[in-house]
Design an enzyme around this catalytic site. Structure first.
Site, PDB file in Angstrom:
ATOM      1  N   VAL A   1       0.864  -1.180   0.000  1.00 47.14           N
ATOM      2  CA  VAL A   1       0.000   0.000   0.000  1.00 47.14           C
ATOM      3  C   VAL A   1       0.897   1.224   0.000  1.00 47.14           C
ATOM      4  CG1 VAL A   1      -1.989  -1.087   1.122  1.00 47.14           C
ATOM      5  CG2 VAL A   1      -0.227  -0.005   2.523  1.00 47.14           C
ATOM      6  N   SER A   2       0.335   2.363  -0.390  1.00 46.82           N
ATOM      7  CA  SER A   2       1.137   3.582  -0.518  1.00 46.82           C
ATOM      8  C   SER A   2       1.303   4.344   0.789  1.00 46.82           C
ATOM      9  CB  SER A   2       0.500   4.517  -1.553  1.00 46.82           C
ATOM     10  OG  SER A   2       0.482   3.890  -2.813  1.00 46.82           O
ATOM     11  N   LEU A   3       0.294   4.286   1.637  1.00 48.65           N
ATOM     12  CA  LEU A   3       0.304   5.115   2.836  1.00 48.65           C
ATOM     13  C   LEU A   3       0.114   4.283   4.100  1.00 48.65           C
ATOM     14  CD1 LEU A   3      -2.130   7.830   1.475  1.00 48.65           C
ATOM     15  CD2 LEU A   3       0.369   7.976   1.545  1.00 48.65           C
TER      16      LEU A   3
ATOM     17  N   GLN B   1      -3.302   3.203   5.238  1.00 48.11           N
ATOM     18  CA  GLN B   1      -3.947   2.118   4.503  1.00 48.11           C
ATOM     19  C   GLN B   1      -3.581   0.742   5.072  1.00 48.11           C
ATOM     20  OE1 GLN B   1      -2.262   3.379   0.705  1.00 48.11           O
ATOM     21  NE2 GLN B   1      -4.360   3.583  -0.068  1.00 48.11           N
TER      22      GLN B   1
END
Length: 85
Positions: free
Chosen positions: A41-43, A46
Protein backbone atom coordinates in the site's frame (compact mmCIF):
# COMPACT_ATOMS: atom_id res chain seq x y z
CA UNK A 1 -1.45 -41.11 -23.45
CA UNK A 2 -4.04 -40.72 -20.70
CA UNK A 3 -4.60 -37.18 -19.31
CA UNK A 4 -4.18 -36.51 -15.61
CA UNK A 5 -7.48 -34.62 -15.62
CA UNK A 6 -10.34 -34.02 -18.09
CA UNK A 7 -12.85 -31.21 -17.58
CA UNK A 8 -16.56 -31.69 -18.18
CA UNK A 9 -16.07 -29.69 -21.39
CA UNK A 10 -13.45 -32.21 -22.58
CA UNK A 11 -10.30 -30.15 -22.02
CA UNK A 12 -7.42 -32.51 -21.24
CA UNK A 13 -4.73 -31.61 -18.72
CA UNK A 14 -1.39 -33.40 -18.38
CA UNK A 15 0.99 -33.24 -15.43
CA UNK A 16 4.60 -32.08 -15.64
CA UNK A 17 5.65 -35.63 -14.77
CA UNK A 18 3.65 -37.00 -17.74
CA UNK A 19 5.23 -34.43 -20.04
CA UNK A 20 8.72 -35.31 -18.80
CA UNK A 21 8.04 -39.04 -19.37
CA UNK A 22 6.66 -38.36 -22.83
CA UNK A 23 9.74 -36.29 -23.75
CA UNK A 24 12.05 -38.91 -22.25
CA UNK A 25 13.39 -36.54 -19.62
CA UNK A 26 14.75 -38.10 -16.45
CA UNK A 27 14.30 -35.79 -13.50
CA UNK A 28 16.13 -37.26 -10.51
CA UNK A 29 15.23 -34.74 -7.86
CA UNK A 30 12.02 -32.89 -7.32
CA UNK A 31 12.54 -29.14 -7.30
CA UNK A 32 10.83 -27.43 -4.41
CA UNK A 33 9.65 -23.97 -5.35
CA UNK A 34 8.81 -21.21 -2.95
CA UNK A 35 6.27 -18.69 -4.17
CA UNK A 36 6.57 -15.07 -3.04
CA UNK A 37 3.48 -12.94 -2.56
CA UNK A 38 4.05 -9.18 -2.60
CA UNK A 39 1.52 -6.93 -0.86
CA UNK A 40 1.88 -3.14 -0.89
CA UNK A 41 0.00 0.00 0.00
CA UNK A 42 1.14 3.58 -0.52
CA UNK A 43 0.30 5.11 2.84
CA UNK A 44 0.55 4.09 6.48
CA UNK A 45 -3.12 4.94 6.97
CA UNK A 46 -3.95 2.12 4.50
CA UNK A 47 -2.65 -0.51 6.92
CA UNK A 48 -6.11 -2.14 7.11
CA UNK A 49 -6.04 -2.53 3.31
CA UNK A 50 -2.60 -4.12 3.56
CA UNK A 51 -3.82 -6.63 6.15
CA UNK A 52 -6.74 -7.52 3.88
CA UNK A 53 -4.34 -8.03 0.94
CA UNK A 54 -2.11 -10.25 3.05
CA UNK A 55 -5.05 -12.40 4.16
CA UNK A 56 -6.34 -12.76 0.58
CA UNK A 57 -2.90 -13.74 -0.75
CA UNK A 58 -2.35 -16.17 2.15
CA UNK A 59 -5.75 -17.82 1.53
CA UNK A 60 -4.97 -18.18 -2.18
CA UNK A 61 -1.51 -19.66 -1.57
CA UNK A 62 -2.83 -22.17 0.96
CA UNK A 63 -5.66 -23.19 -1.39
CA UNK A 64 -3.12 -23.83 -4.16
CA UNK A 65 -0.89 -25.84 -1.81
CA UNK A 66 2.11 -23.57 -2.38
CA UNK A 67 5.11 -23.19 -0.12
CA UNK A 68 5.16 -19.43 0.18
CA UNK A 69 6.43 -16.30 1.80
CA UNK A 70 4.65 -12.95 1.85
CA UNK A 71 6.61 -9.74 1.58
CA UNK A 72 4.86 -6.52 2.56
CA UNK A 73 5.64 -2.89 1.87
CA UNK A 74 4.24 0.50 2.74
CA UNK A 75 5.42 3.22 0.42
CA UNK A 76 5.36 4.68 -3.03
CA UNK A 77 5.48 2.31 -5.98
CA UNK A 78 8.14 4.47 -7.63
CA UNK A 79 10.52 4.20 -4.67
CA UNK A 80 12.99 1.47 -5.68
CA UNK A 81 14.75 1.26 -2.29
CA UNK A 82 12.75 -1.65 -0.92
CA UNK A 83 14.19 -3.32 2.19
CA UNK A 84 12.74 -6.79 1.65
CA UNK A 85 13.40 -7.09 -2.07
Amino acid sequence: FKPAYVTTGGTRYYSQEQLNNFLGLKIKTKINKKIVGYCRVSLTKQKDDLERQIENVRTYMIAKGYQFEIITDIGSGINYNKKGL
